[in-house]
Structure formats: structure tokens, C-alpha cells
Scaffold this motif. Sequence first.
Motif, PDB file in Angstrom:
ATOM      1  N   LEU A  15     -57.305  17.618 -34.709  1.00  0.00           N
ATOM      2  CA  LEU A  15     -58.079  16.746 -35.590  1.00  0.00           C
ATOM      3  C   LEU A  15     -58.185  15.310 -35.068  1.00  0.00           C
ATOM      4  O   LEU A  15     -59.153  14.614 -35.350  1.00  0.00           O
ATOM      5  N   ALA A  16     -57.195  14.870 -34.320  1.00  0.00           N
ATOM      6  CA  ALA A  16     -57.160  13.481 -33.855  1.00  0.00           C
ATOM      7  C   ALA A  16     -58.287  13.168 -32.881  1.00  0.00           C
ATOM      8  O   ALA A  16     -58.850  12.075 -32.922  1.00  0.00           O
ATOM      9  N   MET A  17     -58.601  14.081 -32.010  1.00  0.00           N
ATOM     10  CA  MET A  17     -59.650  13.861 -31.003  1.00  0.00           C
ATOM     11  C   MET A  17     -59.486  12.512 -30.307  1.00  0.00           C
ATOM     12  O   MET A  17     -60.434  11.741 -30.163  1.00  0.00           O
ATOM     13  N   GLY A  18     -58.238  12.182 -29.941  1.00  0.00           N
ATOM     14  CA  GLY A  18     -57.963  10.946 -29.229  1.00  0.00           C
ATOM     15  C   GLY A  18     -57.798   9.712 -30.103  1.00  0.00           C
ATOM     16  O   GLY A  18     -57.548   8.627 -29.594  1.00  0.00           O
ATOM     17  N   ARG A  19     -57.959   9.875 -31.408  1.00  0.00           N
ATOM     18  CA  ARG A  19     -57.838   8.727 -32.317  1.00  0.00           C
ATOM     19  C   ARG A  19     -56.398   8.594 -32.819  1.00  0.00           C
ATOM     20  O   ARG A  19     -55.626   9.537 -32.788  1.00  0.00           O
ATOM     21  N   GLN A  20     -56.060   7.426 -33.315  1.00  0.00           N
ATOM     22  CA  GLN A  20     -54.777   7.203 -33.963  1.00  0.00           C
ATOM     23  C   GLN A  20     -54.924   7.523 -35.440  1.00  0.00           C
ATOM     24  O   GLN A  20     -55.998   7.319 -36.020  1.00  0.00           O
ATOM     25  N   GLY A  21     -53.869   8.004 -36.043  1.00  0.00           N
ATOM     26  CA  GLY A  21     -53.907   8.324 -37.462  1.00  0.00           C
ATOM     27  C   GLY A  21     -52.876   7.547 -38.249  1.00  0.00           C
ATOM     28  O   GLY A  21     -51.735   7.396 -37.808  1.00  0.00           O
ATOM     29  N   LEU A  22     -53.273   7.042 -39.398  1.00  0.00           N
ATOM     30  CA  LEU A  22     -52.357   6.387 -40.330  1.00  0.00           C
ATOM     31  C   LEU A  22     -52.046   7.371 -41.448  1.00  0.00           C
ATOM     32  O   LEU A  22     -52.958   7.961 -42.034  1.00  0.00           O
ATOM     33  N   VAL A  23     -50.777   7.522 -41.751  1.00  0.00           N
ATOM     34  CA  VAL A  23     -50.329   8.464 -42.768  1.00  0.00           C
ATOM     35  C   VAL A  23     -50.063   7.715 -44.072  1.00  0.00           C
ATOM     36  O   VAL A  23     -49.420   6.661 -44.068  1.00  0.00           O
TER      37      VAL A  23
END
Length: 81
Positions: A15-23
Amino acid sequence: GNLVSNVSRADWARLAMGRQGLVFIAGQLVGEPVSTYAEVARGEPCALFGSTDHLEVALRDGNAAERFTARAGTPVTVVWR
């Protein structure tokens, strides 16, 4: 006191596809996933992949379930950036 989600490490990567995620949990910011508890100060929340390889919300040296007043079914949200 750790809160284990149904998001696997493989799901995250897909799902990230190279992006950063904030939880977020229950609308409260936890932050970006870390690799170890030592990356956050004592008493601070963190997100990380636990021994089951699922995303967890934890509180270093504490109880995340109590801190976030969370239980089974409490929503965990990821915002990609």
C-alpha cells in the motif's frame, strides 16, 4: 498493552508504494513506524511491526491500550504522504 492491528508488513509495503505513512489510533497521532522501541522516549507512543509481523501501536514502557482508551475494534488509520 500493545494494540495489534490486522495490517501485515506485506500489506504495508504494498500500500505504501514508496510513501511514508503516519499511524493514528482513535484519531490520535502515533507517528511513523519505527524499527525498535528504543527509537522513542520512555512513555512515548510508537507504531512498529511486532513478532507476528503485524503493525502494532505500543507505548514504550507503558500500556498503549490504557493510554489511547483502546480495545478490539478501535480504528487504526494510516495517512500516506
